[in-house]
Enzyme design. Structure first.
Site, PDB file in Angstrom:
ATOM      1  CG  ASP A  55      17.849  22.507 -12.470  1.00  0.00           C
ATOM      2  OD1 ASP A  55      18.944  22.070 -11.877  1.00  0.00           O
ATOM      3  OD2 ASP A  55      16.933  22.692 -11.834  1.00  0.00           O
ATOM      4  CB  SER A  56      17.077  18.084 -11.028  1.00  0.00           C
ATOM      5  OG  SER A  56      17.007  19.376  -9.967  1.00  0.00           O
ATOM      6  CE1 TYR A  66      18.211  14.920 -12.342  1.00  0.00           C
ATOM      7  CE2 TYR A  66      19.992  16.364 -12.827  1.00  0.00           C
ATOM      8  CZ  TYR A  66      19.102  15.444 -13.086  1.00  0.00           C
ATOM      9  OH  TYR A  66      18.437  15.083 -14.540  1.00  0.00           O
ATOM     10  N   GLY A  67      20.354  16.506  -6.087  1.00  0.00           N
ATOM     11  CA  GLY A  67      21.148  16.356  -4.748  1.00  0.00           C
ATOM     12  C   GLY A  67      21.604  15.267  -3.957  1.00  0.00           C
ATOM     13  CB  CYS A  70      21.893  21.497 -12.528  1.00  0.00           C
ATOM     14  SG  CYS A  70      21.783  20.185 -11.024  1.00  0.00           S
ATOM     15  CG  ASN A  71      25.153  25.168  -8.287  1.00  0.00           C
ATOM     16  OD1 ASN A  71      26.185  25.987  -8.455  1.00  0.00           O
ATOM     17  ND2 ASN A  71      23.954  25.618  -8.660  1.00  0.00           N
ATOM     18  CB  THR A  72      23.718  18.364  -8.107  1.00  0.00           C
ATOM     19  OG1 THR A  72      23.197  19.398  -7.167  1.00  0.00           O
ATOM     20  CG2 THR A  72      23.984  17.238  -7.663  1.00  0.00           C
ATOM     21  CD  GLU A  85      11.666  21.027  -8.758  1.00  0.00           C
ATOM     22  OE1 GLU A  85      10.692  20.636  -9.550  1.00  0.00           O
ATOM     23  OE2 GLU A  85      12.422  21.636  -9.307  1.00  0.00           O
ATOM     24  CB  CYS A 131      21.123  24.873  -5.208  1.00  0.00           C
ATOM     25  SG  CYS A 131      19.964  24.064  -5.836  1.00  0.00           S
ATOM     26  CB  THR A 132      20.178  26.756 -10.543  1.00  0.00           C
ATOM     27  OG1 THR A 132      19.736  25.272 -10.699  1.00  0.00           O
ATOM     28  CG2 THR A 132      21.425  27.065 -11.058  1.00  0.00           C
ATOM     29  CG  HIS A 133      15.940  24.223  -7.179  1.00  0.00           C
ATOM     30  ND1 HIS A 133      16.719  23.484  -8.077  1.00  0.00           N
ATOM     31  CD2 HIS A 133      14.724  23.907  -7.507  1.00  0.00           C
ATOM     32  CE1 HIS A 133      16.005  22.665  -8.658  1.00  0.00           C
ATOM     33  NE2 HIS A 133      14.576  22.957  -8.476  1.00  0.00           N
TER      34      HIS A 133
HETATM   35  N1  DGL Z   1      19.065  23.281  -9.172  1.00  0.00           N
HETATM   36  C1  DGL Z   1      20.065  22.008  -8.777  1.00  0.00           C
HETATM   37  C2  DGL Z   1      21.291  22.517  -8.377  1.00  0.00           C
HETATM   38  O1  DGL Z   1      21.697  23.594  -8.993  1.00  0.00           O
HETATM   39  C3  DGL Z   1      19.226  20.886  -8.112  1.00  0.00           C
HETATM   40  C4  DGL Z   1      19.421  20.243  -7.033  1.00  0.00           C
HETATM   41  C5  DGL Z   1      18.460  18.889  -7.127  1.00  0.00           C
HETATM   42  O2  DGL Z   1      17.865  18.570  -7.777  1.00  0.00           O
HETATM   43  O3  DGL Z   1      18.634  18.512  -5.810  1.00  0.00           O
HETATM   44  O4  DGL Z   1      22.229  21.887  -7.573  1.00  0.00           O
END
Ligand code: DGL
Length: 279
Positions: free
Chosen positions: A10-11, A42-43, A74-76, A153, A185-187
């Protein structure tokens, strides 16, 4: 049977929600987690950049840890890089968009479904396509939530500021009167309490973590890649950011399994840890 570890990335800290579900569901599997903290979020990045980071991490995990399977937690990254990763690498690779969408469509009674995610995920149209394929009668409302990832974060999962931001970003979802909200988003599962307060107790929140873990277990079984039943999973945590910080906050977010984090420094790729564009 294959005792090699499963790679997950993930990011940053978000993919730890998937790690938690895997540790609980398949305790016999070893996991290597990579959080690209030096280059999050990453978004807001352009898709080609997220694709290139994803390939770099996959390559790293395969060549250094011989991972038998890769989970794009990570969804992105899942929404823009999954197909090219599958084309390039021969190990099984799983993203989180499909499992999340299946879970959310299955949970909605009214057919009014909300999805929240990063700007990149929502703009990619990945959930819109997946949900349309699963059930074209679903009334879908999507909202990008720039800024929420940064709060996680920073370890701020319950502050007044995150509540104010969530209230503003979730307004269109609230207006759409959805009965189910997919945390795309996994966050975001780390913000579940705040999100639930804002959206209301009667809306079911869905995280892709459990469904992804179930799909991993099934995939391991059908591909003959499961670790022996009596193995004890070993956990390795890697971060491109500060490993002490990763260990400290990761331990708080994940639990006792995260005791040590090791740093991986990307050569020729300056750290973006101090850049804080909204994700
Ligand atoms: N956890 C990522 C997702 O699921 C993260 C996003 C990010 O870094 O913007 O999209």
């Amino acid at each position: 049977m294959d005792p090699s570890p499963i790679g997950i990335f993930d990011s940053g800290f978000g993919g730890l929600t998937i790690v938690r579900a895997l540790v609980d569901l398949v305790p016999n599997e070893s996991l290597v987690y990579f959080g690209d903290s030096a280059r999050y979020p990453y978004g807001p990045r352009v898709a080609s950049e997220v694709v290139s980071f994803s390939h770099q991490i996959a390559e790293y995990l395969i060549s250094n840890y011989d991972v038998k399977m890769l989970i794009v937690a990570c969804n992105t990254a899942s929404s823009v890089a999954l197909d090219s990763l599958k084309d390039r690498f021969s190990i099984p690779i799983l993203g989180v968009i499909g499992p999340g969408a299946r879970s959310a469509v299955g949970a909605s009674q009214s057919g009014r479904l909300g999805v929240i995610g990063t700007v990149g995920t929502v703009a990619s149209g990945a959930y819109q396509r997946e949900i349309e394929c699963l059930d074209p009668t679903i009334e879908l409302t999507c909202a990008a939530c720039p800024g929420l990832v940064e709060f996680v974060e920073a370890g701020e999962t319950d502050s007044e500021q995150v509540k104010v931001l969530a209230s503003r970003l979730l307004y269109p979802i609230k207006e759409a009167k959805v009965d189910t909200l997919l945390l795309g988003c996994t966050h975001y599962p780390f913000l579940a309490r705040v999100i639930q307060d804002v959206i209301g107790r009667d809306v079911v929140l869905i995280s892709s973590a459990e469904e992804t873990a179930f799909e991993v277990k099934e995939l391991l079984a059908v591909s003959g890649l499961s670790s022996p039943e009596d193995s004890i999973g070993m956990y390795t945590f890697l971060s491109s950011g500060d490993p002490d910080r990763f260990k400290e906050l990761g331990h708080r977010l994940l639990g006792p399994e995260l005791e040590v984090a090791r740093q991986v420094v990307w050569k020729g790729s300056p750290s973006n840890e101090k850049r804080r564009a909204p994700g």
